[in-house]
Write a protein that holds these residues in place. Structure first.
Motif, PDB file in Angstrom:
ATOM      1  N   GLY A 233       0.800  -1.211   0.000  1.00  0.00           N
ATOM      2  CA  GLY A 233       0.000   0.000   0.000  1.00  0.00           C
ATOM      3  C   GLY A 233       0.830   1.256   0.000  1.00  0.00           C
ATOM      4  N   PRO A 234       0.207   2.392  -0.299  1.00  0.00           N
ATOM      5  CA  PRO A 234       0.944   3.663  -0.370  1.00  0.00           C
ATOM      6  C   PRO A 234       1.412   4.120   0.997  1.00  0.00           C
ATOM      7  CG  PRO A 234      -1.412   4.036  -0.604  1.00  0.00           C
ATOM      8  CD  PRO A 234      -1.223   2.557  -0.603  1.00  0.00           C
ATOM      9  N   THR A 235       2.235   5.128   1.007  1.00  0.00           N
ATOM     10  CA  THR A 235       2.786   5.655   2.247  1.00  0.00           C
ATOM     11  C   THR A 235       1.764   6.513   2.977  1.00  0.00           C
ATOM     12  OG1 THR A 235       4.571   6.986   3.176  1.00  0.00           O
ATOM     13  CG2 THR A 235       3.727   7.648   1.042  1.00  0.00           C
ATOM     14  N   GLY A 236       1.879   6.555   4.306  1.00  0.00           N
ATOM     15  CA  GLY A 236       1.059   7.436   5.115  1.00  0.00           C
ATOM     16  C   GLY A 236      -0.362   6.981   5.325  1.00  0.00           C
ATOM     17  N   VAL A 237      -0.622   5.677   5.323  1.00  0.00           N
ATOM     18  CA  VAL A 237      -1.984   5.189   5.524  1.00  0.00           C
ATOM     19  C   VAL A 237      -2.121   4.348   6.789  1.00  0.00           C
ATOM     20  CG1 VAL A 237      -2.574   5.271   3.081  1.00  0.00           C
ATOM     21  CG2 VAL A 237      -1.528   3.211   4.022  1.00  0.00           C
ATOM     22  N   GLY A 238      -1.026   4.094   7.515  1.00  0.00           N
ATOM     23  CA  GLY A 238      -1.117   3.421   8.802  1.00  0.00           C
ATOM     24  C   GLY A 238      -0.581   2.015   8.852  1.00  0.00           C
ATOM     25  N   LYS A 239       0.242   1.592   7.891  1.00  0.00           N
ATOM     26  CA  LYS A 239       0.776   0.222   7.924  1.00  0.00           C
ATOM     27  C   LYS A 239       1.649   0.000   9.151  1.00  0.00           C
ATOM     28  CE  LYS A 239       2.892   0.443   3.957  1.00  0.00           C
ATOM     29  NZ  LYS A 239       2.595   1.821   3.540  1.00  0.00           N
ATOM     30  N   THR A 240       2.612   0.862   9.350  1.00  0.00           N
ATOM     31  CA  THR A 240       3.533   0.716  10.481  1.00  0.00           C
ATOM     32  C   THR A 240       2.816   0.923  11.803  1.00  0.00           C
ATOM     33  OG1 THR A 240       5.323   1.539   9.084  1.00  0.00           O
ATOM     34  CG2 THR A 240       5.701   1.504  11.445  1.00  0.00           C
TER      35      THR A 240
ATOM     36  N   THR B  13      -1.931  -8.817   1.958  1.00  0.00           N
ATOM     37  CA  THR B  13      -3.008  -7.871   2.205  1.00  0.00           C
ATOM     38  C   THR B  13      -2.585  -6.507   1.700  1.00  0.00           C
ATOM     39  OG1 THR B  13      -4.501  -6.944   3.883  1.00  0.00           O
ATOM     40  CG2 THR B  13      -2.206  -7.262   4.523  1.00  0.00           C
ATOM     41  N   ALA B  14      -3.556  -5.643   1.466  1.00  0.00           N
ATOM     42  CA  ALA B  14      -3.285  -4.317   0.906  1.00  0.00           C
ATOM     43  C   ALA B  14      -4.069  -3.275   1.681  1.00  0.00           C
ATOM     44  CB  ALA B  14      -3.666  -4.278  -0.579  1.00  0.00           C
ATOM     45  N   VAL B  15      -3.489  -2.097   1.769  1.00  0.00           N
ATOM     46  CA  VAL B  15      -4.157  -0.955   2.394  1.00  0.00           C
ATOM     47  C   VAL B  15      -4.572   0.007   1.291  1.00  0.00           C
ATOM     48  CG1 VAL B  15      -3.006  -1.122   4.622  1.00  0.00           C
ATOM     49  CG2 VAL B  15      -1.910   0.117   2.784  1.00  0.00           C
ATOM     50  N   GLU B  16      -5.644   0.723   1.530  1.00  0.00           N
ATOM     51  CA  GLU B  16      -6.202   1.599   0.518  1.00  0.00           C
ATOM     52  C   GLU B  16      -5.735   3.028   0.719  1.00  0.00           C
ATOM     53  OE1 GLU B  16     -10.410   1.714   0.931  1.00  0.00           O
ATOM     54  OE2 GLU B  16     -10.327   1.667   3.121  1.00  0.00           O
ATOM     55  N   LYS B  17      -5.812   3.801  -0.344  1.00  0.00           N
ATOM     56  CA  LYS B  17      -5.440   5.203  -0.297  1.00  0.00           C
ATOM     57  C   LYS B  17      -6.519   5.996   0.421  1.00  0.00           C
ATOM     58  CE  LYS B  17      -3.889   8.935  -3.349  1.00  0.00           C
ATOM     59  NZ  LYS B  17      -3.665   9.352  -4.761  1.00  0.00           N
ATOM     60  N   LEU B  18      -6.119   6.987   1.186  1.00  0.00           N
ATOM     61  CA  LEU B  18      -7.062   7.782   1.962  1.00  0.00           C
ATOM     62  C   LEU B  18      -7.677   8.865   1.076  1.00  0.00           C
ATOM     63  CD1 LEU B  18      -4.995   8.286   5.252  1.00  0.00           C
ATOM     64  CD2 LEU B  18      -6.672   6.518   4.746  1.00  0.00           C
TER      65      LEU B  18
ATOM     66  N   GLU C 104     -10.626  12.294   0.945  1.00  0.00           N
ATOM     67  CA  GLU C 104     -10.798  13.494   1.753  1.00  0.00           C
ATOM     68  C   GLU C 104     -11.576  13.217   3.032  1.00  0.00           C
ATOM     69  OE1 GLU C 104     -12.264  16.959  -0.146  1.00  0.00           O
ATOM     70  OE2 GLU C 104     -10.946  16.793  -1.882  1.00  0.00           O
ATOM     71  N   GLU C 105     -12.650  12.446   2.922  1.00  0.00           N
ATOM     72  CA  GLU C 105     -13.447  12.169   4.113  1.00  0.00           C
ATOM     73  C   GLU C 105     -12.647  11.379   5.146  1.00  0.00           C
ATOM     74  OE1 GLU C 105     -17.688  10.049   5.385  1.00  0.00           O
ATOM     75  OE2 GLU C 105     -17.121  10.251   3.276  1.00  0.00           O
ATOM     76  N   MET C 106     -11.827  10.425   4.692  1.00  0.00           N
ATOM     77  CA  MET C 106     -11.012   9.661   5.626  1.00  0.00           C
ATOM     78  C   MET C 106      -9.935  10.537   6.258  1.00  0.00           C
ATOM     79  SD  MET C 106     -10.648   6.119   3.460  1.00  0.00           S
ATOM     80  CE  MET C 106      -9.826   5.238   4.761  1.00  0.00           C
ATOM     81  N   LEU C 107      -9.408  11.497   5.503  1.00  0.00           N
ATOM     82  CA  LEU C 107      -8.417  12.407   6.081  1.00  0.00           C
ATOM     83  C   LEU C 107      -9.041  13.300   7.156  1.00  0.00           C
ATOM     84  CD1 LEU C 107      -6.346  13.479   2.950  1.00  0.00           C
ATOM     85  CD2 LEU C 107      -5.618  12.011   4.825  1.00  0.00           C
ATOM     86  N   VAL C 108     -10.296  13.711   6.953  1.00  0.00           N
ATOM     87  CA  VAL C 108     -10.984  14.489   7.988  1.00  0.00           C
ATOM     88  C   VAL C 108     -11.165  13.643   9.243  1.00  0.00           C
ATOM     89  CG1 VAL C 108     -13.123  15.684   8.568  1.00  0.00           C
ATOM     90  CG2 VAL C 108     -12.120  15.979   6.317  1.00  0.00           C
TER      91      VAL C 108
ATOM     92  N   ALA D 193      -6.011  20.034   0.916  1.00  0.00           N
ATOM     93  CA  ALA D 193      -4.617  20.408   0.673  1.00  0.00           C
ATOM     94  C   ALA D 193      -3.675  19.229   0.883  1.00  0.00           C
ATOM     95  CB  ALA D 193      -4.232  21.574   1.585  1.00  0.00           C
ATOM     96  N   ALA D 194      -3.972  18.367   1.874  1.00  0.00           N
ATOM     97  CA  ALA D 194      -3.130  17.195   2.114  1.00  0.00           C
ATOM     98  C   ALA D 194      -3.258  16.175   0.989  1.00  0.00           C
ATOM     99  CB  ALA D 194      -3.487  16.558   3.452  1.00  0.00           C
ATOM    100  N   MET D 195      -4.436  16.099   0.366  1.00  0.00           N
ATOM    101  CA  MET D 195      -4.618  15.172  -0.751  1.00  0.00           C
ATOM    102  C   MET D 195      -3.703  15.520  -1.915  1.00  0.00           C
ATOM    103  SD  MET D 195      -6.849  12.609  -0.600  1.00  0.00           S
ATOM    104  CE  MET D 195      -7.371  12.477  -2.297  1.00  0.00           C
ATOM    105  N   LYS D 196      -3.474  16.802  -2.148  1.00  0.00           N
ATOM    106  CA  LYS D 196      -2.634  17.218  -3.266  1.00  0.00           C
ATOM    107  C   LYS D 196      -1.170  16.854  -3.050  1.00  0.00           C
ATOM    108  CE  LYS D 196      -5.672  21.131  -4.350  1.00  0.00           C
ATOM    109  NZ  LYS D 196      -5.767  22.606  -4.476  1.00  0.00           N
ATOM    110  N   MET D 197      -0.759  16.702  -1.803  1.00  0.00           N
ATOM    111  CA  MET D 197       0.632  16.344  -1.521  1.00  0.00           C
ATOM    112  C   MET D 197       0.940  14.885  -1.806  1.00  0.00           C
ATOM    113  SD  MET D 197       1.352  18.423   2.015  1.00  0.00           S
ATOM    114  CE  MET D 197       1.184  20.204   2.078  1.00  0.00           C
ATOM    115  N   GLU D 198      -0.093  14.021  -1.808  1.00  0.00           N
ATOM    116  CA  GLU D 198       0.051  12.595  -2.101  1.00  0.00           C
ATOM    117  C   GLU D 198       1.024  11.908  -1.147  1.00  0.00           C
ATOM    118  OE1 GLU D 198       1.070  12.100  -6.167  1.00  0.00           O
ATOM    119  OE2 GLU D 198      -0.851  12.855  -6.925  1.00  0.00           O
ATOM    120  N   THR D 199       1.002  12.322   0.103  1.00  0.00           N
ATOM    121  CA  THR D 199       1.821  11.663   1.134  1.00  0.00           C
ATOM    122  C   THR D 199       0.954  11.044   2.224  1.00  0.00           C
ATOM    123  OG1 THR D 199       2.062  13.784   2.290  1.00  0.00           O
ATOM    124  CG2 THR D 199       3.804  13.153   0.747  1.00  0.00           C
ATOM    125  N   GLY D 200      -0.328  10.865   1.957  1.00  0.00           N
ATOM    126  CA  GLY D 200      -1.204  10.238   2.932  1.00  0.00           C
ATOM    127  C   GLY D 200      -1.483  11.142   4.119  1.00  0.00           C
TER     128      GLY D 200
END
Length: 545
Positions: free
Chosen positions: A165-172, A397-402, A404-408, A446-453
């Motif tokens: 999964g992508p970075t910044g979604v909570g794997k670690t 297993t895979a984690v999904e990208k966050l 806007e609603e999930m970031l809130v 604004a965080a979505m545009k950075m693509e860092t989760g």
């Protein structure tokens, strides 16, 4: 002659010594009373059990369950339902497996102790003159073979996990949280500096050294720990080496094979690198030889058979490999279009899903899943992993990208959410910080545009609050408000003094009313709690303060 039964005097004396209060509540004429009450061959499990075992499980299972672990993860990580279930299940059964291993070791130690005691005190020593014990051996013919009996117990093999999964979604964060709950030794290593033995860099067995140090050099605890290898995709074989030797790709994977499957390693207690004595903290770094540690140069033998390995990585580009495989043969107007999210109503993609997927996701919305959930061992091999190491990782297993609603939700719901952290930072200076609903959604956008989760949220908040964090402490400012216009960088944060509390709350109410009138009811969407107060009340209801 008739037989006359008399009550035993002991029973009469016991009855007379009972408390008066108990005797007053006893009614012998009650229709429900019988001398056999309290003794039954049936147990009613539908009623509440009273007594010291009233809180115990009805089925005798351990209180720690995969469902309990998943619910605990919900307090720290937003979304990722499938990944939470897979990780909770894997870690739970690892915990149960090491319990069985420890119990078996204790039983073997007890049997060894008893056998040694029997050898020391033989039957001839206890009873002088006793004939010496002779062991009978059956007489087999020349044409017969001795039967082979294998009395080894059933061995429960471990199931290593790979989390994509992508970075910044909570794997670690999920793995650290589970290891903390189970109180098992846990270490995390980055695969990026791993190289083959003899080259500049870290050897692959350094992860075992870190786990042993995390367990305070207790080999028995370290042999049942958890190791997380992050950035696992960085040791994939490159597509072309251009004539240079690959020392951090396939060679590192080969070195990890025996460690993952199970082998015995000789780990030396190396001294930790200390900063120069002139730098701050130079005399506070603890190394081997400290209290409860190991002596310098001491050798430890560690068996990795019962160590659970969890691999994580972004695997950038793997989704294209998967979609090329899934969409192979599709051409023309009815061909499947490659997208970041695949709709579940497409029966072609449903057939490639390696597990059952419900039609609806969280909140009753149409289920869309990450293409990484369709990953197969063949896709990992095409990405650059060798087949030997892919075969030793059975759980994917895979984690999904966050979105806007999930970031809130990340901003407001978790126990260590960022909004609570910044509110506490301002509160330490006697300042109250508040965010409106519009500001929260603008921060997430604004965080979505950075693509860092979720990591991008802290970057956005630091940019918005830097001026307020500089000016507010030590001044007359007692209230700071971040509105939608502030989040859009159209104006600075709103400051209010000690006597402007009513203006502060009035500004919040006005902003929330304006937000509700424009964004309260989205078309073709169920109403959701989007105001800051609703998120805060939701967090309180979940037990977060």
């Amino acid at each position: 002659m008739p037989l006359i039964l008399h009550a035993p005097p002991v029973l009469l004396r016991c009855t007379s010594s009972l408390p008066r209060r108990w005797l007053s509540t006893f009614n012998s004429s009650s229709s429900d009373f019988s001398f056999t009450s309290g003794y039954s061959s049936a147990i009613d499990t539908n009623t509440t059990i009273k007594g010291p075992l009233g809180d115990a499980s009805l089925h005798g299972a351990h209180r720690l369950t995969p469902r309990a672990l998943k619910e605990h993860l919900d307090k720290f990580v937003v979304g990722q339902r499938r990944a939470k279930r897979v990780l909770s299940t894997s870690v739970y059964y690892h915990y149960r497996r090491i319990q069985q291993v420890r119990q078996r070791q204790e039983e073997e130690e007890e049997l060894t102790r008893v056998a040694r005691a029997m050898d020391v005190h033989s039957l001839e020593d206890e009873f002088p003159g006793q004939q010496q014990t002779m062991h009978y051996q059956p007489d087999y013919g020349r044409d017969e073979f001795l039967p082979i009996h294998d009395h080894s117990p059933l061995t429960l093999e471990k199931s290593n996990v790979l989390c994509l999964g992508p970075t910044g979604v909570g794997k670690t964060l999920m793995i650290r949280t589970l290891a903390r709950v189970l109180e098992v030794p846990f270490s995390m290593s980055d695969c990026t500096p791993f190289t083959q033995a003899g080259y500049v860099g870290e050897d692959a067995d350094v992860c075992i050294h870190r786990l042993l140090a995390a367990s305070n050099w207790d080999v028995r605890r370290a042999e049942t720990g958890i190791i997380c290898l992050d950035e696992f995709d960085k040791i994939a074989k490159p597509k072309s080496t251009h004539g240079s030797k690959d020392i951090s790709g396939e060679g590192v994977q080969q070195a990890l094979l025996k460690i993952i499957e199970g082998t015995t390693l000789q780990v030396s207690a190396k001294p930790e690198r200390r900063p120069p004595s002139g730098l701050p903290g130079g005399s506070t770094v603890a190394g081997p030889g400290g209290p409860g540690g190991a002596n310098k140069g001491e050798i430890f033998t560690v068996d990795t058979s019962n160590i659970l390995f969890i691999f994580t990585g972004a695997f950038i580009g793997l989704d294209k490999v998967i979609m090329d495989r899934v969409s192979k043969g599709s051409i023309g107007f009815n061909a499947h279009v490659r997208t970041n999210g695949v709709a579940l109503e497409d029966e072609k993609f449903r057939g490639y899903t390696p597990f059952f997927t419900p039609n609806e996701g969280e909140g009753g919305k149409k289920r869309k899943f990450n293409p990484l959930e369709l990953a197969e061992p063949g896709d990992l091999i095409n990405f650059g992993l060798i087949p030997e190491i892919v075969g030793r990782i059975p759980v994917l297993t895979a984690v999904e990208k966050l979105d806007e609603e999930m970031l809130v939700r990340v901003l407001t719901e978790p126990r260590n959410c960022l909004i609570k952290q910044y509110e506490q930072l301002f509160l330490m200076s006697g300042i109250e910080l508040r965010f409106t609903s519009g500001a929260l959604w603008e921060i997430a956008k604004a965080a979505m545009k950075m693509e860092t989760g979720a990591r991008g949220l802290r970057t956005v908040l630091e940019r918005l609050l830097t001026d307020a964090m500089f000016e507010a402490p030590g001044s007359s400012i007692k209230y700071v408000l971040v509105t939608e216009a502030v989040a859009q960088k159209k104006q600075p944060p709103l400051y209010f003094g000690r006597g402007q509390k009513h203006q502060f709350h009035g500004a919040i109410s006005e902003e929330e009313a304006t937000w509700a009138s424009y964004h309260g009811q989205m078309p073709e969407e169920k109403p959701v709690n989007r105001s800051y107060e609703d998120y805060k009340e939701k967090g309180k209801a979940a037990g977060f303060t």
